[in-house]
Design a protein around this motif. Structure first.
Motif, PDB file in Angstrom:
ATOM      1  N   GLY A 105     -60.945  51.668 -50.895  1.00  0.00           N
ATOM      2  CA  GLY A 105     -62.320  50.129 -49.978  1.00  0.00           C
ATOM      3  C   GLY A 105     -61.422  49.116 -50.178  1.00  0.00           C
ATOM      4  O   GLY A 105     -61.585  48.462 -48.761  1.00  0.00           O
ATOM      5  N   THR A 106     -60.435  48.957 -50.401  1.00  0.00           N
ATOM      6  CA  THR A 106     -59.311  48.820 -49.798  1.00  0.00           C
ATOM      7  C   THR A 106     -57.782  48.355 -49.514  1.00  0.00           C
ATOM      8  O   THR A 106     -57.005  49.815 -50.131  1.00  0.00           O
ATOM      9  N   ASP A 107     -56.838  47.435 -49.131  1.00  0.00           N
ATOM     10  CA  ASP A 107     -55.729  47.929 -48.884  1.00  0.00           C
ATOM     11  C   ASP A 107     -54.818  48.016 -49.812  1.00  0.00           C
ATOM     12  O   ASP A 107     -53.982  48.665 -50.097  1.00  0.00           O
ATOM     13  N   SER A 108     -55.138  46.842 -51.178  1.00  0.00           N
ATOM     14  CA  SER A 108     -54.876  46.988 -52.283  1.00  0.00           C
ATOM     15  C   SER A 108     -54.581  47.719 -53.348  1.00  0.00           C
ATOM     16  O   SER A 108     -53.756  48.118 -53.698  1.00  0.00           O
ATOM     17  N   GLU A 109     -55.529  48.689 -53.190  1.00  0.00           N
ATOM     18  CA  GLU A 109     -56.082  49.997 -53.945  1.00  0.00           C
ATOM     19  C   GLU A 109     -55.545  50.835 -53.302  1.00  0.00           C
ATOM     20  O   GLU A 109     -54.437  52.184 -53.676  1.00  0.00           O
ATOM     21  N   ALA A 110     -55.181  50.753 -52.549  1.00  0.00           N
ATOM     22  CA  ALA A 110     -54.400  51.901 -51.469  1.00  0.00           C
ATOM     23  C   ALA A 110     -53.512  51.834 -51.394  1.00  0.00           C
ATOM     24  O   ALA A 110     -52.481  52.525 -51.525  1.00  0.00           O
ATOM     25  N   LEU A 111     -52.239  50.528 -51.750  1.00  0.00           N
ATOM     26  CA  LEU A 111     -50.735  50.224 -51.810  1.00  0.00           C
ATOM     27  C   LEU A 111     -50.320  50.858 -53.544  1.00  0.00           C
ATOM     28  O   LEU A 111     -49.507  51.267 -53.122  1.00  0.00           O
ATOM     29  N   TYR A 112     -50.992  50.396 -53.932  1.00  0.00           N
ATOM     30  CA  TYR A 112     -51.301  51.198 -55.692  1.00  0.00           C
ATOM     31  C   TYR A 112     -50.961  52.169 -55.723  1.00  0.00           C
ATOM     32  O   TYR A 112     -50.390  52.754 -56.553  1.00  0.00           O
ATOM     33  N   ASN A 113     -52.075  53.277 -55.312  1.00  0.00           N
ATOM     34  CA  ASN A 113     -52.218  54.598 -55.004  1.00  0.00           C
ATOM     35  C   ASN A 113     -50.979  54.619 -55.019  1.00  0.00           C
ATOM     36  O   ASN A 113     -50.660  56.040 -55.685  1.00  0.00           O
ATOM     37  N   GLU A 114     -50.918  54.913 -53.574  1.00  0.00           N
ATOM     38  CA  GLU A 114     -49.069  55.295 -52.808  1.00  0.00           C
ATOM     39  C   GLU A 114     -47.412  54.846 -54.309  1.00  0.00           C
ATOM     40  O   GLU A 114     -46.822  56.066 -54.871  1.00  0.00           O
ATOM     41  N   ILE A 115     -48.105  53.315 -54.774  1.00  0.00           N
ATOM     42  CA  ILE A 115     -46.410  53.206 -55.287  1.00  0.00           C
ATOM     43  C   ILE A 115     -46.615  54.267 -56.491  1.00  0.00           C
ATOM     44  O   ILE A 115     -45.774  54.345 -56.607  1.00  0.00           O
ATOM     45  N   ALA A 116     -48.020  54.331 -57.044  1.00  0.00           N
ATOM     46  CA  ALA A 116     -48.357  55.506 -58.311  1.00  0.00           C
ATOM     47  C   ALA A 116     -47.771  56.621 -57.773  1.00  0.00           C
ATOM     48  O   ALA A 116     -47.235  57.504 -58.666  1.00  0.00           O
ATOM     49  N   ARG A 117     -47.637  57.189 -57.510  1.00  0.00           N
ATOM     50  CA  ARG A 117     -47.733  58.307 -56.808  1.00  0.00           C
ATOM     51  C   ARG A 117     -46.579  59.217 -55.981  1.00  0.00           C
ATOM     52  O   ARG A 117     -46.502  60.243 -56.058  1.00  0.00           O
ATOM     53  N   THR A 118     -45.577  58.065 -55.364  1.00  0.00           N
ATOM     54  CA  THR A 118     -44.832  58.634 -55.020  1.00  0.00           C
ATOM     55  C   THR A 118     -43.615  57.212 -55.659  1.00  0.00           C
ATOM     56  O   THR A 118     -43.588  57.709 -56.897  1.00  0.00           O
ATOM     57  N   ASN A 119     -43.094  56.210 -54.927  1.00  0.00           N
ATOM     58  CA  ASN A 119     -42.398  55.248 -55.482  1.00  0.00           C
ATOM     59  C   ASN A 119     -42.595  53.948 -55.388  1.00  0.00           C
ATOM     60  O   ASN A 119     -43.578  53.445 -54.007  1.00  0.00           O
ATOM     61  N   LEU A 120     -41.884  52.758 -55.830  1.00  0.00           N
ATOM     62  CA  LEU A 120     -41.908  51.581 -55.160  1.00  0.00           C
ATOM     63  C   LEU A 120     -41.422  51.436 -53.485  1.00  0.00           C
ATOM     64  O   LEU A 120     -42.073  50.310 -52.461  1.00  0.00           O
ATOM     65  N   ARG A 121     -39.966  51.622 -53.907  1.00  0.00           N
ATOM     66  CA  ARG A 121     -39.163  51.344 -53.151  1.00  0.00           C
ATOM     67  C   ARG A 121     -39.513  52.104 -51.601  1.00  0.00           C
ATOM     68  O   ARG A 121     -39.652  51.504 -50.464  1.00  0.00           O
ATOM     69  N   ASP A 122     -40.225  53.090 -51.593  1.00  0.00           N
ATOM     70  CA  ASP A 122     -40.596  54.267 -49.987  1.00  0.00           C
ATOM     71  C   ASP A 122     -41.963  53.807 -49.508  1.00  0.00           C
ATOM     72  O   ASP A 122     -42.218  53.130 -48.822  1.00  0.00           O
ATOM     73  N   THR A 123     -42.921  52.625 -50.656  1.00  0.00           N
ATOM     74  CA  THR A 123     -44.095  52.653 -49.816  1.00  0.00           C
ATOM     75  C   THR A 123     -43.768  51.227 -49.337  1.00  0.00           C
ATOM     76  O   THR A 123     -44.230  50.699 -48.794  1.00  0.00           O
ATOM     77  N   LEU A 124     -42.836  50.030 -50.054  1.00  0.00           N
ATOM     78  CA  LEU A 124     -42.705  48.582 -49.479  1.00  0.00           C
ATOM     79  C   LEU A 124     -41.689  49.058 -48.646  1.00  0.00           C
ATOM     80  O   LEU A 124     -41.984  47.850 -47.216  1.00  0.00           O
ATOM     81  N   ALA A 125     -40.929  50.026 -47.998  1.00  0.00           N
ATOM     82  CA  ALA A 125     -40.370  50.083 -46.966  1.00  0.00           C
ATOM     83  C   ALA A 125     -40.941  50.392 -45.707  1.00  0.00           C
ATOM     84  O   ALA A 125     -40.702  50.278 -45.023  1.00  0.00           O
ATOM     85  N   LYS A 126     -42.351  50.546 -45.877  1.00  0.00           N
ATOM     86  CA  LYS A 126     -43.334  51.475 -44.435  1.00  0.00           C
ATOM     87  C   LYS A 126     -44.142  50.366 -44.507  1.00  0.00           C
ATOM     88  O   LYS A 126     -45.226  50.587 -43.514  1.00  0.00           O
ATOM     89  N   VAL A 127     -45.022  49.943 -45.565  1.00  0.00           N
ATOM     90  CA  VAL A 127     -46.490  48.247 -44.531  1.00  0.00           C
ATOM     91  C   VAL A 127     -45.105  47.214 -44.281  1.00  0.00           C
ATOM     92  O   VAL A 127     -44.597  46.690 -44.388  1.00  0.00           O
ATOM     93  N   GLU A 128     -46.528  46.548 -43.441  1.00  0.00           N
ATOM     94  CA  GLU A 128     -45.890  45.579 -43.146  1.00  0.00           C
ATOM     95  C   GLU A 128     -47.723  44.572 -43.310  1.00  0.00           C
ATOM     96  O   GLU A 128     -48.326  44.876 -43.394  1.00  0.00           O
ATOM     97  N   GLY A 129     -47.389  43.149 -43.922  1.00  0.00           N
ATOM     98  CA  GLY A 129     -48.602  42.425 -44.192  1.00  0.00           C
ATOM     99  C   GLY A 129     -47.741  41.360 -45.460  1.00  0.00           C
ATOM    100  O   GLY A 129     -46.663  41.607 -45.508  1.00  0.00           O
ATOM    101  N   ALA A 130     -48.895  40.870 -45.890  1.00  0.00           N
ATOM    102  CA  ALA A 130     -48.555  39.717 -47.072  1.00  0.00           C
ATOM    103  C   ALA A 130     -48.324  40.529 -48.263  1.00  0.00           C
ATOM    104  O   ALA A 130     -49.661  41.373 -48.096  1.00  0.00           O
ATOM    105  N   TRP A 131     -47.685  39.939 -49.701  1.00  0.00           N
ATOM    106  CA  TRP A 131     -47.902  41.281 -50.488  1.00  0.00           C
ATOM    107  C   TRP A 131     -47.359  40.540 -51.850  1.00  0.00           C
ATOM    108  O   TRP A 131     -46.031  39.740 -51.341  1.00  0.00           O
TER     109      TRP A 131
END
Length: 223
Positions: A105-131
């Protein structure tokens, strides 16, 4: 002990407590934050544990204003075991690049799901915006802070260096501590540095002095 300040004037509130047996318990509500903070349910909830609390006031931007979209978010593996619990301050511009983005339902939950299932480095490398991210990694058994230039994050220690307190604004920490009768060590509030990963290992015993390690350089050596 690790704990956030409790804000008073946002739309929805959630709080996760972490138990000594590694279980988590999250309480969320659609009532205004000040009612949630002053209510009996939160008081009972916080008595479950004295190790780590992650609380968040949500002013809805992306996603519907419903209880399930309140932070913090628990991300479980396929067997139902919790991988991480986190809160996000900010808005992503490209939620669609995240895996299974339509399932959340939110970009935040989707972001954490990707971090948990892949890794922090690769997830943040592809997202744009504020965090500005605050999350507990159950696998590493550590609290983590990191932010980009679009959002602030601050922290302070209670006298004795055994309790860490954090918030999105420095004045929130000072006012909340003053109201609660908590003395800030050396009256110092620190800024989480931009593009720097902070790791705080979970305390092994009561009244343990807390340690913080920092890894600078955008995405470098981030797991």
């Amino acid at each position: 002990m690790l704990r956030p300040t409790r804000g008073l004037f946002q739309d929805f509130y959630g709080c996760t407590v972490f138990c000594n047996n590694a279980d988590t318990c999250t309480l969320k509500s659609t009532i205004p934050g000040y009612e949630f903070v002053q209510g009996p349910r939160l008081s009972a909830h916080l008595r479950l544990n004295d190790f780590l609390w992650i609380g968040h006031n949500r002013h809805g931007t992306v996603g519907r204003n419903v209880k399930t979209n309140a932070h913090p978010f628990e991300i479980d593996d396929d067997d139902g075991c919790c991988l991480l619990v986190g809160a996000h301050n900010g808005t992503l511009k490209n939620k669609h690049v995240l895996m299974d983005d339509q399932s959340f339902g939110t970009d935040s939950e989707a972001l954490y799901n990707e971090i948990a299932r892949t890794n922090l480095r690769d997830t943040l490398a592809k997202v744009e915006g504020a965090w500005a991210l605050t999350y507990y990694d159950h696998i590493a058994e550590e609290l983590r802070f990191l932010r980009n230039k679009e959002r602030p994050l601050f922290y302070a220690y209670e006298e004795g260096h055994k309790t860490l307190i954090w918030a999105s604004e420095a004045w929130m920490i000072k006012i909340a501590c003053s109201r609660a009768g908590v003395k800030i060590e050396n009256d110092a509030v620190f800024t989480v540095e931009e593009d720097t990963l902070y790791k705080i290992p979970a305390p092994v015993k009561v009244n343990e002095t807390l340690a913080v390690t920092k890894t600078g350089g955008i995405y470098r050596d981030w797991e």
